[in-house]
Scaffold this motif. Structure first.
Motif, PDB file in Angstrom:
ATOM      1  N   GLN A  12      43.506   3.244  30.323  1.00  0.00           N
ATOM      2  CA  GLN A  12      43.188   2.534  31.564  1.00  0.00           C
ATOM      3  C   GLN A  12      43.047   3.522  32.721  1.00  0.00           C
ATOM      4  O   GLN A  12      42.132   3.408  33.541  1.00  0.00           O
ATOM      5  CB  GLN A  12      44.274   1.506  31.872  1.00  0.00           C
ATOM      6  CG  GLN A  12      44.242   0.286  30.984  1.00  0.00           C
ATOM      7  CD  GLN A  12      45.414  -0.651  31.236  1.00  0.00           C
ATOM      8  OE1 GLN A  12      46.147  -0.498  32.223  1.00  0.00           O
ATOM      9  NE2 GLN A  12      45.607  -1.614  30.362  1.00  0.00           N
ATOM     10  N   GLU A  13      43.971   4.480  32.788  1.00  0.00           N
ATOM     11  CA  GLU A  13      43.877   5.474  33.860  1.00  0.00           C
ATOM     12  C   GLU A  13      42.659   6.369  33.660  1.00  0.00           C
ATOM     13  O   GLU A  13      41.919   6.651  34.606  1.00  0.00           O
ATOM     14  CB  GLU A  13      45.150   6.325  33.924  1.00  0.00           C
ATOM     15  CG  GLU A  13      45.074   7.372  35.030  1.00  0.00           C
ATOM     16  CD  GLU A  13      46.377   8.107  35.268  1.00  0.00           C
ATOM     17  OE1 GLU A  13      46.354   9.085  36.042  1.00  0.00           O
ATOM     18  OE2 GLU A  13      47.408   7.723  34.682  1.00  0.00           O
ATOM     19  N   GLU A  14      42.439   6.821  32.426  1.00  0.00           N
ATOM     20  CA  GLU A  14      41.307   7.709  32.160  1.00  0.00           C
ATOM     21  C   GLU A  14      39.986   7.037  32.512  1.00  0.00           C
ATOM     22  O   GLU A  14      39.119   7.626  33.181  1.00  0.00           O
ATOM     23  CB  GLU A  14      41.317   8.124  30.691  1.00  0.00           C
ATOM     24  CG  GLU A  14      42.490   9.020  30.318  1.00  0.00           C
ATOM     25  CD  GLU A  14      42.794   8.989  28.834  1.00  0.00           C
ATOM     26  OE1 GLU A  14      41.918   8.552  28.057  1.00  0.00           O
ATOM     27  OE2 GLU A  14      43.902   9.390  28.442  1.00  0.00           O
ATOM     28  N   TYR A  20      38.458   6.604  36.078  1.00  0.00           N
ATOM     29  CA  TYR A  20      37.758   7.720  36.717  1.00  0.00           C
ATOM     30  C   TYR A  20      36.375   7.960  36.133  1.00  0.00           C
ATOM     31  O   TYR A  20      35.701   8.916  36.508  1.00  0.00           O
ATOM     32  CB  TYR A  20      38.610   8.990  36.597  1.00  0.00           C
ATOM     33  CG  TYR A  20      39.890   8.895  37.391  1.00  0.00           C
ATOM     34  CD1 TYR A  20      39.888   9.068  38.767  1.00  0.00           C
ATOM     35  CD2 TYR A  20      41.092   8.598  36.758  1.00  0.00           C
ATOM     36  CE1 TYR A  20      41.057   8.954  39.507  1.00  0.00           C
ATOM     37  CE2 TYR A  20      42.270   8.487  37.487  1.00  0.00           C
ATOM     38  CZ  TYR A  20      42.249   8.667  38.852  1.00  0.00           C
ATOM     39  OH  TYR A  20      43.407   8.549  39.581  1.00  0.00           O
ATOM     40  N   ILE A  47      48.785  12.380  31.979  1.00  0.00           N
ATOM     41  CA  ILE A  47      48.366  10.973  31.992  1.00  0.00           C
ATOM     42  C   ILE A  47      49.183  10.175  30.980  1.00  0.00           C
ATOM     43  O   ILE A  47      49.672   9.073  31.273  1.00  0.00           O
ATOM     44  CB  ILE A  47      46.858  10.851  31.693  1.00  0.00           C
ATOM     45  CG1 ILE A  47      46.035  11.336  32.890  1.00  0.00           C
ATOM     46  CG2 ILE A  47      46.474   9.406  31.356  1.00  0.00           C
ATOM     47  CD1 ILE A  47      44.545  11.435  32.618  1.00  0.00           C
ATOM     48  N   ARG A  58      52.714   9.689  32.210  1.00  0.00           N
ATOM     49  CA  ARG A  58      52.800   8.585  33.180  1.00  0.00           C
ATOM     50  C   ARG A  58      52.756   7.230  32.474  1.00  0.00           C
ATOM     51  O   ARG A  58      53.460   6.293  32.859  1.00  0.00           O
ATOM     52  CB  ARG A  58      51.662   8.689  34.198  1.00  0.00           C
ATOM     53  CG  ARG A  58      51.801   9.855  35.157  1.00  0.00           C
ATOM     54  CD  ARG A  58      50.874   9.727  36.334  1.00  0.00           C
ATOM     55  NE  ARG A  58      49.486  10.027  36.046  1.00  0.00           N
ATOM     56  CZ  ARG A  58      48.966  11.236  36.085  1.00  0.00           C
ATOM     57  NH1 ARG A  58      49.727  12.288  36.333  1.00  0.00           N
ATOM     58  NH2 ARG A  58      47.675  11.432  35.859  1.00  0.00           N
ATOM     59  N   ALA A  59      51.924   7.122  31.434  1.00  0.00           N
ATOM     60  CA  ALA A  59      51.848   5.864  30.688  1.00  0.00           C
ATOM     61  C   ALA A  59      53.180   5.552  30.009  1.00  0.00           C
ATOM     62  O   ALA A  59      53.632   4.402  29.996  1.00  0.00           O
ATOM     63  CB  ALA A  59      50.726   5.937  29.654  1.00  0.00           C
ATOM     64  N   ARG A 109      55.527   4.282  32.528  1.00  0.00           N
ATOM     65  CA  ARG A 109      55.215   2.909  32.931  1.00  0.00           C
ATOM     66  C   ARG A 109      55.813   1.905  31.944  1.00  0.00           C
ATOM     67  O   ARG A 109      56.327   0.853  32.352  1.00  0.00           O
ATOM     68  CB  ARG A 109      53.697   2.730  33.033  1.00  0.00           C
ATOM     69  CG  ARG A 109      53.262   1.436  33.694  1.00  0.00           C
ATOM     70  CD  ARG A 109      51.750   1.301  33.689  1.00  0.00           C
ATOM     71  NE  ARG A 109      51.112   2.272  34.544  1.00  0.00           N
ATOM     72  CZ  ARG A 109      50.850   2.088  35.833  1.00  0.00           C
ATOM     73  NH1 ARG A 109      51.192   0.946  36.417  1.00  0.00           N
ATOM     74  NH2 ARG A 109      50.244   3.018  36.537  1.00  0.00           N
ATOM     75  N   ARG A 167      42.592   3.858  41.904  1.00  0.00           N
ATOM     76  CA  ARG A 167      43.115   5.149  41.460  1.00  0.00           C
ATOM     77  C   ARG A 167      42.299   6.219  42.177  1.00  0.00           C
ATOM     78  O   ARG A 167      41.127   6.414  41.892  1.00  0.00           O
ATOM     79  CB  ARG A 167      43.020   5.277  39.949  1.00  0.00           C
ATOM     80  CG  ARG A 167      44.054   4.411  39.216  1.00  0.00           C
ATOM     81  CD  ARG A 167      43.955   4.621  37.722  1.00  0.00           C
ATOM     82  NE  ARG A 167      45.123   4.128  37.020  1.00  0.00           N
ATOM     83  CZ  ARG A 167      45.238   2.927  36.464  1.00  0.00           C
ATOM     84  NH1 ARG A 167      44.219   2.076  36.555  1.00  0.00           N
ATOM     85  NH2 ARG A 167      46.332   2.571  35.834  1.00  0.00           N
ATOM     86  N   VAL A 226      43.350  12.223  40.266  1.00  0.00           N
ATOM     87  CA  VAL A 226      44.004  12.522  39.002  1.00  0.00           C
ATOM     88  C   VAL A 226      44.122  14.030  38.842  1.00  0.00           C
ATOM     89  O   VAL A 226      43.175  14.778  39.075  1.00  0.00           O
ATOM     90  CB  VAL A 226      43.239  11.913  37.798  1.00  0.00           C
ATOM     91  CG1 VAL A 226      41.843  12.491  37.687  1.00  0.00           C
ATOM     92  CG2 VAL A 226      44.008  12.090  36.506  1.00  0.00           C
ATOM     93  N   GLY A 276      49.086  11.783  39.718  1.00  0.00           N
ATOM     94  CA  GLY A 276      48.037  10.855  40.088  1.00  0.00           C
ATOM     95  C   GLY A 276      48.338  10.286  41.464  1.00  0.00           C
ATOM     96  O   GLY A 276      49.473  10.377  41.954  1.00  0.00           O
ATOM     97  N   GLU A 327      47.570   6.615  43.530  1.00  0.00           N
ATOM     98  CA  GLU A 327      46.986   5.281  43.525  1.00  0.00           C
ATOM     99  C   GLU A 327      47.201   4.620  44.882  1.00  0.00           C
ATOM    100  O   GLU A 327      48.227   4.847  45.544  1.00  0.00           O
ATOM    101  CB  GLU A 327      47.594   4.436  42.401  1.00  0.00           C
ATOM    102  CG  GLU A 327      47.320   5.020  41.018  1.00  0.00           C
ATOM    103  CD  GLU A 327      47.771   4.128  39.877  1.00  0.00           C
ATOM    104  OE1 GLU A 327      48.033   2.923  40.126  1.00  0.00           O
ATOM    105  OE2 GLU A 327      47.868   4.630  38.749  1.00  0.00           O
TER     106      GLU A 327
END
Length: 371
Positions: A134-136, A139, A155, A158-159, A162, A187, A190, A194, A196
């Motif tokens: 989702q983060e990747e 972008y 990344i 961070r996942a 979460r 977002r 990165v 990151g 947000e």
């Protein structure tokens, strides 16, 4: 050719749909195999690789009907893993063959580590992989795949953090699905960290919804902080290293004396990370850990959550070559008698907040630990 064969994580429908940004029902999907190939786990990673292997067969999906935009999104996502497309012939369930392209890793980039199981991956890694994706994908069109590849590890860290945060309940009856309204979520940046941004409303203490506010958060993984303590010698061990943020704020002393600290890697428990970091940073083998609490380090600006420990073990030597060269760490250690350590705390000679927190915890529990 727009037909692709997937043998690895993209066989997982939720992940493939996330990467494509549309449902698989809009495409033609068939079970297929790639003969004389095998799928192996990648050593030290949570994704697989495919290798030529006579007599083996790699099970997977043949997906047909991709648009040019689909292929761009797939190349962006897989490019973050240094995989490139190669033309192959796959065998369908009815025995017929079909031409398709397959994502192959760059030769020599990864090391195979035993057969890979899709179900095993789903059970252990699918949830964190979806969050990282989702983060990747946020972008896509703004940041190139090389940048994503360079920041793949943070990344995923961070996942993983979460996932842990979602379980962090203390009994507050308020419900974020009803008491928080997100007007927009972006977002914005990165890298190792990151950033947000939110336009958000939340329920106020009088029961009404507050005004829309602009807020931002520095997105980080979770960390462990460990103060090694020798109850027999009644001494603690500290590590010193250069801290760029302290330098950036114009502090003339950016070399900080701290406890051992580090990020929790995906798949690790906080305890596992604590033992690992003690070895990596200070070359200390801890016998046991005493949990000293957990908290957000700066809840107004950062998502970082810190697990605090006092680590018990014998402290007999110091070093000046600690840390991992691959992470640019240059660490030395010192051992301080407890009384000297606390005198320095009281004289405000330390500038690291987790160190002060652990010093106060140790002061309250020292007699028990020594007993």
């Amino acid at each position: 050719m727009s037909d692709l064969f997937f043998y690895g994580t993209l066989r997982h429908q939720p992940l493939l749909e996330l990467v494509l940004g549309r449902p698989l029902s809009q495409l033609t999907v068939s079970q297929a195999v790639l003969l004389d190939h095998a799928v192996y786990a990648v050593a030290g990673q949570a994704f697989p690789m495919i290798v030529p292997e006579k007599g083996s067969k790699a099970e997977g999906l043949l997906v047909q009907g991709f648009t040019p935009e689909d292929l761009k999104r797939l190349a962006y996502y897989e490019g973050g893993f240094d995989y490139d497309l190669s033309p192959q012939s796959v065998q369908l369930a009815d025995g017929s063959s079909a031409a398709a392209r397959v994502f192959f890793p760059e030769p020599g980039l990864w090391t195979p580590d035993g057969p890979w199981s899709l179900q095993g991956w789903v059970d252990e890694w699918a949830e964190v992989t979806l969050l990282a994706a989702q983060e990747e994908l946020a972008y896509y069109g703004r940041v190139d795949a090389t940048t994503i590849a360079r920041n793949f590890a943070p990344i995923r860290t961070r996942a993983w953090a979460r996932l842990a945060a979602r379980k962090r309940r203390t009994g507050d009856p308020r419900d974020t699905t009803k008491d928080v309204i997100v007007q927009s979520h972006r977002r914005a940046y990165v890298n190792y960290f990151g950033l947000e941004e939110l336009e958000v409303q939340h329920r106020q203490h009088d029961g009404t919804m507050g005004p829309v506010s602009h807020r931002s958060g520095l997105m980080q993984g979770a960390a462990v902080v460990v103060l090694p303590y020798d109850p027999v010698r009644d001494a603690v061990l500290l590590v010193e290293q250069f801290r760029a943020p302290v330098f950036l704020i114009d502090d003339p002393e950016p070399w900080m004396w701290e406890p051992v600290a580090g990020m929790i890697d995906p798949g690790e428990t906080p305890e596992q990370a604590a033992y690992r970091e003690a070895q990596e940073e200070a070359q200390v083998t801890l016998d046991t850990l005493e949990y000293a609490g957990g908290a957000y380090s700066s809840s107004g600006s950062s998502t970082e959550y810190i697990y605090l420990y006092v680590g018990l073990g014998g402290l007999t030597r110091t070093i000046d070559n600690g840390g991992l060269a691959s992470e640019g760490e240059d660490i030395r250690t010192q051992i301080l008698p407890y009384d000297t350590f606390m005198q320095k705390v009281d004289n405000n000679e330390f500038k690291d907040l987790p160190l002060l927190s652990l010093a106060n915890w140790l002061a309250r529990h020292r007699d028990r630990l020594r007993g």
